[in-house]
Design a protein around this motif. Sequence first.
Motif, PDB file in Angstrom:
ATOM      1  N   GLY A 130      13.119  -5.408  75.841  1.00  0.00           N
ATOM      2  CA  GLY A 130      13.559  -4.875  74.509  1.00  0.00           C
ATOM      3  C   GLY A 130      12.771  -3.992  74.060  1.00  0.00           C
ATOM      4  O   GLY A 130      11.665  -4.009  74.321  1.00  0.00           O
ATOM      5  N   GLY A 131      13.419  -3.506  73.328  1.00  0.00           N
ATOM      6  CA  GLY A 131      12.016  -2.493  72.209  1.00  0.00           C
ATOM      7  C   GLY A 131      12.647  -1.690  71.071  1.00  0.00           C
ATOM      8  O   GLY A 131      13.801  -2.317  70.403  1.00  0.00           O
ATOM      9  N   ALA A 132      11.880  -1.191  70.746  1.00  0.00           N
ATOM     10  CA  ALA A 132      11.867  -0.080  69.115  1.00  0.00           C
ATOM     11  C   ALA A 132      11.662   1.341  69.302  1.00  0.00           C
ATOM     12  O   ALA A 132      10.632   1.931  70.375  1.00  0.00           O
ATOM     13  CB  ALA A 132      11.126  -1.410  68.098  1.00  0.00           C
ATOM     14  N   GLY A 133      12.513   1.875  68.538  1.00  0.00           N
ATOM     15  CA  GLY A 133      12.549   3.836  68.433  1.00  0.00           C
ATOM     16  C   GLY A 133      12.904   4.388  67.287  1.00  0.00           C
ATOM     17  O   GLY A 133      12.873   3.204  65.965  1.00  0.00           O
ATOM     18  N   VAL A 134      13.761   4.871  67.380  1.00  0.00           N
ATOM     19  CA  VAL A 134      14.327   6.332  66.351  1.00  0.00           C
ATOM     20  C   VAL A 134      15.929   6.726  67.123  1.00  0.00           C
ATOM     21  O   VAL A 134      15.823   6.383  68.406  1.00  0.00           O
ATOM     22  CB  VAL A 134      13.348   7.220  65.768  1.00  0.00           C
ATOM     23  N   ILE A 135      16.890   6.591  66.410  1.00  0.00           N
ATOM     24  CA  ILE A 135      17.563   7.655  66.221  1.00  0.00           C
ATOM     25  C   ILE A 135      17.878   8.560  65.773  1.00  0.00           C
ATOM     26  O   ILE A 135      17.669   8.592  64.530  1.00  0.00           O
ATOM     27  CB  ILE A 135      19.335   6.414  66.727  1.00  0.00           C
ATOM     28  N   ASN A 136      18.490   9.650  65.682  1.00  0.00           N
ATOM     29  CA  ASN A 136      18.656  11.363  65.378  1.00  0.00           C
ATOM     30  C   ASN A 136      19.989  11.325  65.782  1.00  0.00           C
ATOM     31  O   ASN A 136      20.798  11.509  66.705  1.00  0.00           O
ATOM     32  CB  ASN A 136      18.038  12.262  66.017  1.00  0.00           C
ATOM     33  N   LEU A 137      20.795  11.207  64.308  1.00  0.00           N
ATOM     34  CA  LEU A 137      22.501  11.720  64.403  1.00  0.00           C
ATOM     35  C   LEU A 137      22.415  12.957  63.760  1.00  0.00           C
ATOM     36  O   LEU A 137      22.194  12.829  62.772  1.00  0.00           O
ATOM     37  CB  LEU A 137      22.522  10.600  63.842  1.00  0.00           C
ATOM     38  N   ASP A 138      23.598  14.027  64.403  1.00  0.00           N
ATOM     39  CA  ASP A 138      24.133  15.504  63.758  1.00  0.00           C
ATOM     40  C   ASP A 138      25.494  15.257  63.633  1.00  0.00           C
ATOM     41  O   ASP A 138      25.714  15.199  64.771  1.00  0.00           O
ATOM     42  CB  ASP A 138      23.431  16.261  64.519  1.00  0.00           C
ATOM     43  N   ARG A 139      25.904  14.848  62.721  1.00  0.00           N
ATOM     44  CA  ARG A 139      27.583  15.100  62.452  1.00  0.00           C
ATOM     45  C   ARG A 139      27.787  16.516  62.420  1.00  0.00           C
ATOM     46  O   ARG A 139      27.525  17.527  61.728  1.00  0.00           O
ATOM     47  CB  ARG A 139      27.917  14.220  61.558  1.00  0.00           C
ATOM     48  N   THR A 140      28.894  16.629  62.594  1.00  0.00           N
ATOM     49  CA  THR A 140      29.979  17.915  62.884  1.00  0.00           C
ATOM     50  C   THR A 140      31.480  17.640  63.365  1.00  0.00           C
ATOM     51  O   THR A 140      31.971  16.578  63.492  1.00  0.00           O
ATOM     52  CB  THR A 140      29.982  18.620  63.917  1.00  0.00           C
ATOM     53  N   ILE A 141      32.293  17.529  61.711  1.00  0.00           N
ATOM     54  CA  ILE A 141      33.149  17.634  61.325  1.00  0.00           C
ATOM     55  C   ILE A 141      34.406  19.018  61.314  1.00  0.00           C
ATOM     56  O   ILE A 141      33.941  19.829  60.823  1.00  0.00           O
ATOM     57  CB  ILE A 141      33.450  16.875  60.087  1.00  0.00           C
ATOM     58  N   ALA A 142      35.252  18.759  61.654  1.00  0.00           N
ATOM     59  CA  ALA A 142      36.240  20.812  62.348  1.00  0.00           C
ATOM     60  C   ALA A 142      37.583  19.924  61.961  1.00  0.00           C
ATOM     61  O   ALA A 142      37.971  19.387  62.438  1.00  0.00           O
ATOM     62  CB  ALA A 142      35.313  21.290  63.293  1.00  0.00           C
ATOM     63  N   ASP A 143      38.232  21.352  62.175  1.00  0.00           N
ATOM     64  CA  ASP A 143      39.650  21.659  62.207  1.00  0.00           C
ATOM     65  C   ASP A 143      39.637  22.177  63.193  1.00  0.00           C
ATOM     66  O   ASP A 143      39.397  24.094  63.341  1.00  0.00           O
ATOM     67  CB  ASP A 143      40.175  21.666  61.032  1.00  0.00           C
ATOM     68  N   LEU A 144      40.701  22.434  64.649  1.00  0.00           N
ATOM     69  CA  LEU A 144      40.794  23.704  64.651  1.00  0.00           C
ATOM     70  C   LEU A 144      41.357  25.108  64.404  1.00  0.00           C
ATOM     71  O   LEU A 144      41.138  25.773  64.962  1.00  0.00           O
ATOM     72  CB  LEU A 144      41.759  23.069  66.163  1.00  0.00           C
TER      73      LEU A 144
END
Length: 219
Positions: A130-144
Amino acid sequence: TSLAAVGFVLVCAVPPAFPQQPIGPGVRDDGWVSGIAGTAFGSQTQANATFAVEYGDDIDSHAQAYLTLSYFENLITQDLRDDLAQLSANLTATTGIPWNLHGSDRGVTLVAGARYLPVPTGLIRPYVGGGAGVINLDRTIADLRVGEVTTSVLNEFGVGSLSLATKAITRPLIEASVGVAFYNGPVYVDVGYRYKRAYRINSNQLGFSQGVFGIGYRF
């Protein structure tokens, strides 16, 4: 099962460069680097590709420390997928123009942790950790048709989240792992399962699983 079989065959097919021996004084067999590929999946997310690089070192014959940098193609939740599908249908009905909104949460995690090996020698060595750390999230919402609309969809229709609308976010994360490592001289193969949970994402938690297959070099 199939991944484990592939890993076992790969290791067995490589002639041993050194006789198998326990880790101990004078034996330089205590570190590794590996490349990892696999699939992330879970009740909140759809299956998607994941890739990682890992560095590890043996603390003693039964314990290892590791540092893993992972990339996830898309960790967007099913709830948001459903909201975007409903909004697309409503916009299509209102405007008479087809809308097809889709979202992507690209993720990068950095985790430091430790593993316990009940069998410290031999070709096959299972582990839990087991371990611990960080997450980086980058969101994109798009229409074709119209392109990227992440901020507009949030501001005009309330779909999405304020923290992810204009920039990537970094949040704490924990990990549990189980797997089997195959050793043959300098060749190192890892077949395992990881469970990750991220916290403080719009007052919610994001949990997902990761099936991994890694191959690397022991030194």
